[in-house]
Design a protein around this motif. Structure first.
Motif, PDB file in Angstrom:
ATOM      1  N   SER A  21       0.826  -1.206   0.000  1.00 54.62           N
ATOM      2  CA  SER A  21       0.000   0.000   0.000  1.00 54.62           C
ATOM      3  C   SER A  21       0.864   1.260   0.000  1.00 54.62           C
ATOM      4  O   SER A  21       0.611   2.204  -0.748  1.00 54.62           O
ATOM      5  N   ALA A  22       1.900   1.262   0.819  1.00 58.80           N
ATOM      6  CA  ALA A  22       2.781   2.431   0.928  1.00 58.80           C
ATOM      7  C   ALA A  22       3.585   2.680  -0.349  1.00 58.80           C
ATOM      8  O   ALA A  22       4.029   3.809  -0.591  1.00 58.80           O
ATOM      9  N   SER A  23       3.765   1.650  -1.174  1.00 54.55           N
ATOM     10  CA  SER A  23       4.549   1.822  -2.394  1.00 54.55           C
ATOM     11  C   SER A  23       3.790   2.616  -3.460  1.00 54.55           C
ATOM     12  O   SER A  23       4.388   3.043  -4.439  1.00 54.55           O
ATOM     13  N   GLN A  24       2.492   2.812  -3.245  1.00 54.91           N
ATOM     14  CA  GLN A  24       1.647   3.560  -4.183  1.00 54.91           C
ATOM     15  C   GLN A  24       1.795   3.039  -5.609  1.00 54.91           C
ATOM     16  O   GLN A  24       2.146   3.770  -6.534  1.00 54.91           O
ATOM     17  N   GLY A  25       1.523   1.747  -5.747  1.00 56.66           N
ATOM     18  CA  GLY A  25       1.613   1.135  -7.075  1.00 56.66           C
ATOM     19  C   GLY A  25       3.038   0.984  -7.569  1.00 56.66           C
ATOM     20  O   GLY A  25       3.302   1.105  -8.762  1.00 56.66           O
ATOM     21  N   PHE A  26       3.959   0.725  -6.648  1.00 53.65           N
ATOM     22  CA  PHE A  26       5.386   0.559  -6.943  1.00 53.65           C
ATOM     23  C   PHE A  26       6.040   1.840  -7.455  1.00 53.65           C
ATOM     24  O   PHE A  26       7.066   1.802  -8.121  1.00 53.65           O
ATOM     25  N   LYS A  27       5.460   2.986  -7.121  1.00 56.37           N
ATOM     26  CA  LYS A  27       6.049   4.271  -7.507  1.00 56.37           C
ATOM     27  C   LYS A  27       7.087   4.744  -6.499  1.00 56.37           C
ATOM     28  O   LYS A  27       7.917   5.575  -6.818  1.00 56.37           O
ATOM     29  N   ARG A  28       7.018   4.218  -5.282  1.00 46.58           N
ATOM     30  CA  ARG A  28       7.995   4.559  -4.240  1.00 46.58           C
ATOM     31  C   ARG A  28       8.875   3.333  -4.027  1.00 46.58           C
ATOM     32  O   ARG A  28       8.382   2.257  -3.701  1.00 46.58           O
ATOM     33  N   TRP A  29      10.183   3.493  -4.209  1.00 49.11           N
ATOM     34  CA  TRP A  29      11.062   2.323  -4.254  1.00 49.11           C
ATOM     35  C   TRP A  29      11.318   1.685  -2.896  1.00 49.11           C
ATOM     36  O   TRP A  29      11.428   0.465  -2.800  1.00 49.11           O
ATOM     37  N   PRO A  42       9.337   1.368  -0.056  1.00 51.89           N
ATOM     38  CA  PRO A  42       8.285   0.420   0.317  1.00 51.89           C
ATOM     39  C   PRO A  42       8.187  -0.757  -0.662  1.00 51.89           C
ATOM     40  O   PRO A  42       7.846  -1.868  -0.263  1.00 51.89           O
ATOM     41  N   ALA A  43       8.515  -0.520  -1.923  1.00 50.39           N
ATOM     42  CA  ALA A  43       8.485  -1.610  -2.907  1.00 50.39           C
ATOM     43  C   ALA A  43       9.532  -2.672  -2.574  1.00 50.39           C
ATOM     44  O   ALA A  43       9.267  -3.877  -2.678  1.00 50.39           O
ATOM     45  N   VAL A  44      10.717  -2.244  -2.150  1.00 49.39           N
ATOM     46  CA  VAL A  44      11.764  -3.192  -1.754  1.00 49.39           C
ATOM     47  C   VAL A  44      11.332  -3.950  -0.498  1.00 49.39           C
ATOM     48  O   VAL A  44      11.510  -5.174  -0.405  1.00 49.39           O
ATOM     49  N   ILE A  45      10.755  -3.241   0.474  1.00 51.02           N
ATOM     50  CA  ILE A  45      10.265  -3.899   1.686  1.00 51.02           C
ATOM     51  C   ILE A  45       9.180  -4.906   1.334  1.00 51.02           C
ATOM     52  O   ILE A  45       9.135  -6.007   1.885  1.00 51.02           O
ATOM     53  N   PHE A  46       8.319  -4.544   0.381  1.00 49.12           N
ATOM     54  CA  PHE A  46       7.281  -5.468  -0.082  1.00 49.12           C
ATOM     55  C   PHE A  46       7.895  -6.759  -0.616  1.00 49.12           C
ATOM     56  O   PHE A  46       7.499  -7.860  -0.223  1.00 49.12           O
ATOM     57  N   VAL A  47       8.864  -6.636  -1.509  1.00 49.53           N
ATOM     58  CA  VAL A  47       9.473  -7.819  -2.130  1.00 49.53           C
ATOM     59  C   VAL A  47      10.164  -8.688  -1.076  1.00 49.53           C
ATOM     60  O   VAL A  47       9.980  -9.913  -1.055  1.00 49.53           O
ATOM     61  N   LEU A  48      10.923  -8.065  -0.184  1.00 50.64           N
ATOM     62  CA  LEU A  48      11.610  -8.839   0.856  1.00 50.64           C
ATOM     63  C   LEU A  48      10.622  -9.473   1.836  1.00 50.64           C
ATOM     64  O   LEU A  48      10.783 -10.637   2.216  1.00 50.64           O
ATOM     65  N   GLY A  49       9.615  -8.713   2.229  1.00 51.86           N
ATOM     66  CA  GLY A  49       8.603  -9.254   3.139  1.00 51.86           C
ATOM     67  C   GLY A  49       7.825 -10.395   2.510  1.00 51.86           C
ATOM     68  O   GLY A  49       7.553 -11.411   3.152  1.00 51.86           O
ATOM     69  N   LEU A  50       7.471 -10.232   1.240  1.00 49.84           N
ATOM     70  CA  LEU A  50       6.737 -11.285   0.528  1.00 49.84           C
ATOM     71  C   LEU A  50       7.571 -12.552   0.414  1.00 49.84           C
ATOM     72  O   LEU A  50       7.083 -13.654   0.689  1.00 49.84           O
ATOM     73  N   ALA A  51       8.838 -12.400   0.051  1.00 48.23           N
ATOM     74  CA  ALA A  51       9.723 -13.567  -0.083  1.00 48.23           C
ATOM     75  C   ALA A  51       9.880 -14.283   1.253  1.00 48.23           C
ATOM     76  O   ALA A  51       9.774 -15.516   1.330  1.00 48.23           O
ATOM     77  N   GLY A  52      10.124 -13.525   2.314  1.00 45.11           N
ATOM     78  CA  GLY A  52      10.275 -14.134   3.641  1.00 45.11           C
ATOM     79  C   GLY A  52       8.994 -14.788   4.124  1.00 45.11           C
ATOM     80  O   GLY A  52       9.014 -15.878   4.699  1.00 45.11           O
ATOM     81  N   SER A  53       7.873 -14.131   3.863  1.00 46.28           N
ATOM     82  CA  SER A  53       6.586 -14.663   4.287  1.00 46.28           C
ATOM     83  C   SER A  53       6.262 -15.980   3.568  1.00 46.28           C
ATOM     84  O   SER A  53       5.839 -16.956   4.196  1.00 46.28           O
ATOM     85  N   MET A  54       6.469 -15.997   2.273  1.00 46.22           N
ATOM     86  CA  MET A  54       6.185 -17.209   1.496  1.00 46.22           C
ATOM     87  C   MET A  54       7.147 -18.347   1.863  1.00 46.22           C
ATOM     88  O   MET A  54       6.734 -19.501   1.964  1.00 46.22           O
ATOM     89  N   ALA A  55       8.407 -18.014   2.073  1.00 50.13           N
ATOM     90  CA  ALA A  55       9.382 -19.037   2.457  1.00 50.13           C
ATOM     91  C   ALA A  55       9.013 -19.632   3.820  1.00 50.13           C
ATOM     92  O   ALA A  55       9.076 -20.847   4.014  1.00 50.13           O
ATOM     93  N   GLY A  56       8.622 -18.778   4.747  1.00 51.01           N
ATOM     94  CA  GLY A  56       8.212 -19.253   6.067  1.00 51.01           C
ATOM     95  C   GLY A  56       6.970 -20.116   6.005  1.00 51.01           C
ATOM     96  O   GLY A  56       6.875 -21.158   6.666  1.00 51.01           O
ATOM     97  N   LEU A  57       5.995 -19.691   5.199  1.00 56.79           N
ATOM     98  CA  LEU A  57       4.774 -20.491   5.035  1.00 56.79           C
ATOM     99  C   LEU A  57       5.107 -21.842   4.417  1.00 56.79           C
ATOM    100  O   LEU A  57       4.618 -22.882   4.882  1.00 56.79           O
ATOM    101  N   ALA A  58       5.949 -21.841   3.397  1.00 55.60           N
ATOM    102  CA  ALA A  58       6.331 -23.098   2.745  1.00 55.60           C
ATOM    103  C   ALA A  58       7.027 -24.031   3.728  1.00 55.60           C
ATOM    104  O   ALA A  58       6.742 -25.235   3.766  1.00 55.60           O
TER     105      ALA A  58
END
Length: 104
Positions: free
Chosen positions: A21-29, A31-47
């Motif tokens: 949400s904070a990345s505003q459609g990936f226009k802010r880099w 929050p976009a980086v935090i999104f990618v890292l958080g998503l990767a960590g979250s999915m890896a942990g779930l897996a």
């Protein structure tokens, strides 16, 4: 150990959802980086957690933690309204997540 990883993965779900949400459609880099890292960590942990926790239970707990924390963060930061009904529903959601762990 899988339960601890699952809880952390659920917390990371809230991180990536908020960052998206904070990345505003990936226009802010940043929050976009935090999104990618958080998503990767979250999915890896779930897996990882799904190797020893049933899929339905792991997924429900992961989503419940992430959704609850995301809403709470919105309320804390003033971006979402905290009504009695909304808080009661969050309490019921957390209760259901705890119940799933108890009966697993």
């Amino acid at each position: 150990m899988s339960w601890v990883v699952l809880i952390i993965a659920g917390m990371l779900e809230a991180v990536w959802a908020t960052a998206l949400s904070a990345s505003q459609g990936f226009k802010r880099w940043r929050p976009a980086v935090i999104f990618v890292l958080g998503l990767a960590g979250s999915m890896a942990g779930l897996a990882y957690a799904m190797t020893s926790i049933p899929t339905g239970t792991a997924y429900a707990i992961w989503v419940g933690i992430g959704a609850s924390l995301t809403v709470l963060w919105g309320v804390i930061t003033g971006k979402e309204r905290a009504s009695v009904g909304r808080m009661l529903l969050l309490i019921m959601l957390v209760g259901c997540v705890v119940g799933l762990k108890v009966v697993s």
